[in-house]
Design an enzyme around this catalytic site. Structure first.
Site, PDB file in Angstrom:
ATOM      1  CE  LYS A   1      -4.361  -1.771   1.640  1.00 33.81           C
ATOM      2  NZ  LYS A   1      -5.363  -2.004   2.502  1.00 33.81           N
ATOM      3  CE  LYS A  57      -8.206  -9.409  -4.594  1.00 28.13           C
ATOM      4  NZ  LYS A  57      -7.922  -9.387  -2.949  1.00 28.13           N
ATOM      5  CE  LYS A  96     -13.926   3.674  -9.638  1.00 28.75           C
ATOM      6  NZ  LYS A  96     -14.604   3.575 -10.777  1.00 28.75           N
TER       7      LYS A  96
END
Ligand code: SF4
Length: 331
Positions: A111, A191, A194
């Site tokens: 992240k 994967k 959005k």
């Protein structure tokens, strides 16, 4: 009845990866367990969403959950921030989890790489809030995707640590094995998400779906319509595996290998089958949007039930760790 707990982030509009990876599973879980399902808006803050967009997404995700078949008479559906005990317990657990354990979390590294301009402390302690989400409801069964297994192990370790330091308080959560697939995006490489802009939206119309499918990656070796293809390396064929009947998949497999079937027709067949699933969901979602008061009622009732369960846990936790309320009241 054994409890289960699971959450979904309102970081974008729901897509078929969310549907297959979480929502189909939730509909099944609510039949077997006392289910607490949550829109985890506090987790979404780690990405610093625009406030109005966050509010809209929380409602849209809740609508998607309900439209996909989660029954509010059976499951407790609520918004995480409507139950303040989540953050209270997260702080308590933060004071127990060693820094070294958090340093090992691979999702923090992923992240951080995705948002290098905003590597905040919330991203780092995210798994602790996730542990709090689970143990607050004394959930014994937790559905996790492969990318969340490390976080669940941290939650289990945290439970063991809490019980060791303060006495037996929480049950250790166990993984619920699910057959949830890893759904790849339109690029066929990562994967569906959005943030990667490679998703097929759950509420998109048949035309919008087909428009997106036109750009979906297929067998890279099939350069011309007359080239035979290999369905095993084609992501479109993988999606057929989720949405198309076995007999049709066998026909597609044979047609692709012999080059009798072109990719456009293959994608059209997929779009039709997707619409069989998405059409009714879209209709139920539209009905919910037409009656916003009904959604408010469901979320308010869910939050009230969740707060009651959460407060029962926190009363015990406060007592165990030495935070007693003053005599004569005060929470
Ligand atoms: Fe993929 Fe279908 Fe094209 Fe074969 S025909 S390469 S399975 S899209």
């Amino acid at each position: 009845m054994v409890r289960t707990m699971s959450g979904i982030q309102p970081t974008g509009d729901l897509h078929i990866g969310n549907y297959l990876g979480a929502l189909v599973n939730w509909v099944e879980l609510q039949r077997r367990y006392e289910a607490f399902f949550c829109v985890v808006d506090l987790h979404a803050l780690t990405q610093r969403p625009e406030p109005a967009a966050l509010q809209r997404r929380v409602r849209e995700v809740a609508i998607g959950i309900l439209a996909s078949g989660v029954d509010p008479d059976r499951s407790t559906l609520f918004v995480q921030s409507h139950v303040p005990q989540h953050t209270e317990l997260a702080w308590v657990l933060n004071c127990l989890v060693p820094l070294g354990d958090l340093n090992r979390m691979t999702q923090f590294k992923d992240k951080s790489a995705q948002q290098p301009e905003n590597i905040n402390a919330g991203l780092f302690t995210y798994p602790v809030l996730q542990a709090a989400d689970i143990v607050l409801y004394r959930a014994e069964r937790v559905p996790v995707g492969e990318d969340q297994e490390q976080h669940l192990e941290l939650a289990r370790e945290t439970v063991r640590r809490f019980n060791h330091v303060y006495g037996d308080t929480f049950p250790e959560p166990q993984v619920v094995k699910s057959h949830a697939p890893r759904v790849m995006g339109l690029d066929g490489e990562s994967k569906m998400s959005k943030s990667r802009n490679n998703e097929i939206g759950l509420f998109e119309t048949a035309e919008e779906t087909m428009h997106k499918l036109r750009s979906a990656k297929t067998d890279p070796a099939r350069l011309r319509r007359t080239d035979p293809g290999n369905p095993q390396v084609c992501n479109v064929f993988a999606w057929h595996g989720f949405f198309s009947p076995a007999a049709q998949r066998a026909e597609i497999d044979a047609g692709c290998r012999s080059a009798a079937l072109g990719c456009v027709d293959c994608k059209k067949a997929l779009a039709q089958n997707l619409e069989q699933v998405k059409g009714p969901i879209r209709e139920r979602a539209a009905a919910l949007r037409a009656h916003p008061g009904r959604l408010d009622e469901i979320l308010a009732a869910g939050a009230a039930k969740a707060r009651a369960a959460a407060e029962a846990t926190m009363t015990l936790v406060r007592e165990r760790i030495g935070l007693r309320a003053p005599r004569g009241g005060g929470a």
